[in-house]
Enzyme design. Sequence first.
Site, PDB file in Angstrom:
ATOM      1  N   CYS A  56       0.670   8.715   3.353  1.00 28.52           N
ATOM      2  CA  CYS A  56      -0.018   8.786   4.707  1.00 28.52           C
ATOM      3  C   CYS A  56       0.870   8.457   5.899  1.00 28.52           C
ATOM      4  O   CYS A  56       1.677   9.496   6.272  1.00 28.52           O
ATOM      5  CB  CYS A  56      -0.979   7.625   4.564  1.00 28.52           C
ATOM      6  SG  CYS A  56      -2.300   7.947   5.661  1.00 28.52           S
ATOM      7  N   ILE A 108     -11.690  -9.136 -11.569  1.00 29.76           N
ATOM      8  CA  ILE A 108     -11.284  -8.530 -12.749  1.00 29.76           C
ATOM      9  C   ILE A 108     -12.007  -9.068 -13.959  1.00 29.76           C
ATOM     10  O   ILE A 108     -12.180  -8.095 -15.031  1.00 29.76           O
ATOM     11  CB  ILE A 108      -9.747  -9.145 -12.954  1.00 29.76           C
ATOM     12  CG1 ILE A 108      -8.936  -9.121 -11.859  1.00 29.76           C
ATOM     13  CG2 ILE A 108      -9.337  -8.751 -14.244  1.00 29.76           C
ATOM     14  CD1 ILE A 108      -8.406  -7.667 -11.677  1.00 29.76           C
ATOM     15  N   PRO A 168     -14.354 -30.503 -12.014  1.00 33.94           N
ATOM     16  CA  PRO A 168     -14.305 -29.373 -11.190  1.00 33.94           C
ATOM     17  C   PRO A 168     -15.428 -28.528 -11.451  1.00 33.94           C
ATOM     18  O   PRO A 168     -16.286 -28.117 -10.407  1.00 33.94           O
ATOM     19  CB  PRO A 168     -13.140 -28.984 -11.053  1.00 33.94           C
ATOM     20  CG  PRO A 168     -12.164 -29.652 -11.337  1.00 33.94           C
ATOM     21  CD  PRO A 168     -12.688 -30.413 -12.258  1.00 33.94           C
ATOM     22  N   SER A 210      -9.880 -16.919  -5.395  1.00 34.42           N
ATOM     23  CA  SER A 210      -8.673 -16.216  -6.155  1.00 34.42           C
ATOM     24  C   SER A 210      -8.701 -16.527  -7.601  1.00 34.42           C
ATOM     25  O   SER A 210      -7.700 -16.420  -8.057  1.00 34.42           O
ATOM     26  CB  SER A 210      -7.403 -16.654  -5.587  1.00 34.42           C
ATOM     27  OG  SER A 210      -7.333 -16.235  -3.980  1.00 34.42           O
ATOM     28  N   HIS A 265      -4.200   9.338   0.105  1.00 35.37           N
ATOM     29  CA  HIS A 265      -4.002   8.285  -0.493  1.00 35.37           C
ATOM     30  C   HIS A 265      -4.213   8.669  -1.974  1.00 35.37           C
ATOM     31  O   HIS A 265      -5.318   8.103  -2.633  1.00 35.37           O
ATOM     32  CB  HIS A 265      -4.757   7.102   0.013  1.00 35.37           C
ATOM     33  CG  HIS A 265      -4.352   6.690   1.287  1.00 35.37           C
ATOM     34  ND1 HIS A 265      -3.436   5.579   1.505  1.00 35.37           N
ATOM     35  CD2 HIS A 265      -4.863   6.976   2.401  1.00 35.37           C
ATOM     36  CE1 HIS A 265      -3.388   5.402   2.792  1.00 35.37           C
ATOM     37  NE2 HIS A 265      -4.355   6.105   3.368  1.00 35.37           N
ATOM     38  N   GLU A 293      -3.063   6.987  -4.583  1.00 33.96           N
ATOM     39  CA  GLU A 293      -3.068   5.631  -5.431  1.00 33.96           C
ATOM     40  C   GLU A 293      -4.617   5.508  -5.751  1.00 33.96           C
ATOM     41  O   GLU A 293      -4.664   4.579  -6.506  1.00 33.96           O
ATOM     42  CB  GLU A 293      -2.438   4.567  -4.648  1.00 33.96           C
ATOM     43  CG  GLU A 293      -2.967   4.180  -3.110  1.00 33.96           C
ATOM     44  CD  GLU A 293      -2.535   4.948  -2.157  1.00 33.96           C
ATOM     45  OE1 GLU A 293      -2.042   6.128  -2.087  1.00 33.96           O
ATOM     46  OE2 GLU A 293      -2.647   4.238  -0.906  1.00 33.96           O
TER      47      GLU A 293
HETATM   48  N1  GLN Z   1      -1.375   5.147  10.992  1.00 39.43           N
HETATM   49  C1  GLN Z   1      -1.459   6.542  10.485  1.00 39.43           C
HETATM   50  C2  GLN Z   1      -2.822   7.246  10.928  1.00 39.43           C
HETATM   51  O1  GLN Z   1      -3.711   6.751  11.548  1.00 39.43           O
HETATM   52  C3  GLN Z   1      -1.328   6.473   8.879  1.00 39.43           C
HETATM   53  C4  GLN Z   1      -2.446   5.949   8.328  1.00 39.43           C
HETATM   54  C5  GLN Z   1      -2.440   5.236   6.826  1.00 39.43           C
HETATM   55  O2  GLN Z   1      -1.104   5.210   6.564  1.00 39.43           O
HETATM   56  N2  GLN Z   1      -3.095   4.986   6.256  1.00 39.43           N
HETATM   57  O3  GLN Z   1      -2.887   8.598  10.767  1.00 39.43           O
END
Ligand code: GLN
Length: 528
Positions: free
Chosen positions: A378, A15, A187, A10, A504, A506
């Site tokens: 999702c 980064i 260390p 960690s 997704h 993000e």
């Molecule tokens: N569990 C849901 C699926 O498999 C959504 C998956 C997720 O949010 N990545 O479809």
Amino acid sequence: MFVTGGVTSSLGKGIIAASLAKLLQSRGYSVTIQKFDPYINVDPGTLNPYEHGECYVTEDGAETDLDLGHYERFLNVPTSQANNVTTGRVYQTVIENERRGEYLGKTVQVIPHITDEIKRRMKIIGDTGEFDIVITEIGGTVGDIESLPYVESMRQLIWEMGEDNAIVIHLTLVPYLKAAGELKTKPTQHSVKNLLELGVQPDVLVCRTEHHLSPELRRKLALFCNVTPNAVIESIDLNTIYEVPMVMLKEKLDKVVLAKLKLSTKAEPDMAQWRDFLFKLEHPKSEVRIALVGKYIELPDAYKSINEAFIHAGASNECKVKVTMVHSELITDDNVGSKLEGYDGILVAPGFGSRGIDGKLLAVKYAREHNIPFFGICLGMQCCVIEFARNVAGLKDAHSAEINPDSPHLIIDLMEEQKKISQKGGTMRLGSYACTLEKGSHAAKAYGKTSITERHRHRYELNNNYKAQLEAAGMKITGTNPETGLGEIVEIPSHKWFVGVQFHPELKSTVANPHPLFVKFIKASMGN
Ligand code: GLN
């Protein structure tokens, strides 16, 4: 360039690797980063997010370590399956080769067979010829039993490539002992000794520290660890990871490594865009409060990419985004009002399984009924469809087959061809898929176009048999997969900003390209 870690885990190797790559890229070099993880899982896809944080999915559908997310966010260049290798994958290949008889009757051993396979994989990306520099991050901590084959492979590869073509950057911790009032170098000395015992002399030390390193301390580290004095780099704790490249620039990490590889340092780094982003991030003109409703709230890394996408979207709106995690398991009918009161926007997170699902459904209902900007990702999108089906479209007990396969209305369901699959690893809809957006929708307005691609990681899908009922009740499917007709985005046009996405977003948000849906969600929340 190899990046290893000593003293403790960690320390932020990912980064540092990403920051160095950014600086080299900004000098005109083409750079990529790969990560080798010493665990035996074939990929992190089957790991619980509590173990190593979120699973990051690449364009080509690889389930990878979250450090690849940092690489993409910093470099704005996509990574792929080849950028993340685990011990499980290495052994899987060697064992498959053995079963095919490829070792011609030889005893198959860690050395040379496992190390040869590791070396082969270390070279794959470089061999494409696309990159001037490949940064290879070795996961884990030097001295761990499971890291040994990687360190040995690295040693051999440096020997084969020649010292001018490969260097080792060792990330270490210089702890501050309060009682003694001193920074301690021991260390670091020990972890370098560990590396030396394995035949590897680090070229550069990057020292994580809470206090500045004095010139004497730098000299001492250089002398005892056998590196040049300019190769002791201070990496002090910072407010945001996005400052790290600028601090590494000040410490001349990029110059030092380029000089050691005898590469030109003539072109000065162009970090103008990055500086502009940092300025906006650090000088916001307003603030919004967002509730992130999820179930892995004990470990913020579980939602890493979402939190980073908020940072990018905030900077782009010159607005500070204060994200508060709200535990979906603790939301009840009675307390939902008090739990979600006062937020400018609500995001319901992705996830797997039934834990916390009722809380997520209550959060969706609250956002819908109170006209609060809402973003479902999702599982969060699946929840907003279930909630709408039940409470608006009159489909009593509608549910997802993942949670209640006996529901009379499986509004979220498996596709026919998926029903025969029993294996879990790597069997989801993974990676990049096309999506066509409806003109005039929030989604189309955000992207500024109607043809996009986004990354997926899920098993279940919106059941198209219910499309007409949902649309008649006021929920529109505004994004569709052009090949399969699967619904990918839902919106409630009568609501201020209510968008659920099966993919997704993000994962594609970067400093250079903040994700348009996050940018618009924050904008809508700012107006709330
Ligand atoms: N569990 C849901 C699926 O498999 C959504 C998956 C997720 O949010 N990545 O479809």
